[in-house]
Design a protein around this motif. Sequence first.
Motif, mmCIF file in Angstrom:
data_model
loop_
_atom_site.group_PDB
_atom_site.id
_atom_site.type_symbol
_atom_site.label_atom_id
_atom_site.label_comp_id
_atom_site.label_asym_id
_atom_site.label_seq_id
_atom_site.Cartn_x
_atom_site.Cartn_y
_atom_site.Cartn_z
ATOM 1 N N SER A 69 34.187 10.728 55.499
ATOM 2 C CA SER A 69 33.534 9.469 55.751
ATOM 3 C C SER A 69 33.263 8.335 54.635
ATOM 4 C CB SER A 69 32.018 11.132 55.469
ATOM 5 O OG SER A 69 32.861 11.623 54.284
ATOM 6 N N ASN A 91 31.808 7.561 51.130
ATOM 7 C CA ASN A 91 31.221 7.903 49.873
ATOM 8 C C ASN A 91 32.174 8.014 49.081
ATOM 9 O OD1 ASN A 91 31.597 10.113 52.707
ATOM 10 N ND2 ASN A 91 31.580 11.055 50.500
ATOM 11 N N SER A 123 27.190 12.484 51.835
ATOM 12 C CA SER A 123 28.179 11.627 53.105
ATOM 13 C C SER A 123 27.289 10.863 53.689
ATOM 14 C CB SER A 123 28.230 12.351 54.463
ATOM 15 O OG SER A 123 29.663 13.155 54.577
ATOM 16 N N GLU A 174 29.115 16.195 60.116
ATOM 17 C CA GLU A 174 30.026 15.321 60.919
ATOM 18 C C GLU A 174 30.410 16.461 62.068
ATOM 19 O OE1 GLU A 174 29.195 16.304 57.838
ATOM 20 O OE2 GLU A 174 29.793 14.878 56.226
ATOM 21 N N HIS A 199 31.322 19.904 47.507
ATOM 22 C CA HIS A 199 31.030 18.815 48.411
ATOM 23 C C HIS A 199 29.845 18.650 48.914
ATOM 24 C CE1 HIS A 199 34.553 17.417 50.849
ATOM 25 N NE2 HIS A 199 33.337 17.166 52.026
HETATM 26 MG MG MG Z 1 33.503 13.703 53.690
#
Ligand code: MG
Length: 313
Positions: A141, A143, A149, A178, A227
């Motif tokens: 992703s 970022n 994301s 995702e 995350h």
């Molecule tokens: Mg990611």
Amino acid sequence: MKTKQFGSMHHDIEQAAQILADGGLVAMPTETVYGLGADALCDQAVAKIYEAKGRPSFNPLISHMASSDMARDYVEWTDVAKKLSNAFWPGPMTLVLPAKQDCAISQLARAGLPSVAIRVPSHPVARALLSKLARPVAAPSANPSGRISPTTLDHVLAGLDGRIDAVIDGGPCEMGVESTIISLLDEPVILRPGNIIIEQIQAVLGTGIKTLTDADVITAPGQLTSHYAPNASVRLNATKFKVDEKSLGFGEIVGDLNLSPSADLREATANLFSMLHKLDTRQGTKIAIAPIPNHGLGIAINDRLKRAAAPRN
Ligand code: MG
Ligand code: TXA
């Protein structure tokens, strides 16, 4: 470096493909989130991804392919892979398969593992770019590592402007979380919940499928606990909000923003990252989020929220 912005016309795609062929970084729209792409066969190009994102190098990347035929050049194909790819490609599913002996995908993209994660995305811009380049594109992703994301061009630029060669504008991503990652190294197991839900996978396999539990995280190197973290602190399952909190509602729980007033999980999934970006204006902000039912797409949403709320490492 100055980050170029491309549209999705033929000559835009051609220029973006040339940057990739020359070893540069191009952020591209996919149906799930924007990916930060580099030529998956070139170690130097892939190294730039880790550098731009500040990503721990033990965390392997997904190689994006123009077709299943292209994927089969790099991995050991199985009957289960055939079934799943027929059902869900092009689309938001990633398969982890054993690398072929002569697999040319960068060791860095694979983080030295004997397996490769591959996906054939369905977004027309991603497909055009992959076909034009005619090589796999490694793309996490787009970022900075560990942050929320990106689902729009603006999100990509907010995190990576000046650190990457170009970004292609494909509008907001349709799906918003995702891909579902399925490992086929042994008996099939879902490593990351995503846009394709467990019931859809079981229907295609004709059997049950295991899901990775927190105790197994070691086998999915990318499943770091903290995350998708906003700058703000995050409180989950909030049914009432405090005055100093920015609030993200769902259904009848009304907040500053609402993931889906009609409690539709698909709409909530598509809105998740962009609404978190909107609420996450500065360090020190507190974000409180309404409970999301833990079934269907809600499993992928709760997986991301749990990580967003986890203690930072
Ligand atoms: Mg990611
Ligand atoms: O929808 C998506 O999957 C997006 C778009 C851009 O395609 N990509 C994405 O990439 O989410 P990323 O890097 O944020 O997540 C890739 C995940 C990581 O958790 C990583 O550990 C896992 O895939 N992965 C990659 N290769 C693997 C392997 N050989 N074995 C197990 N897990 C692997």
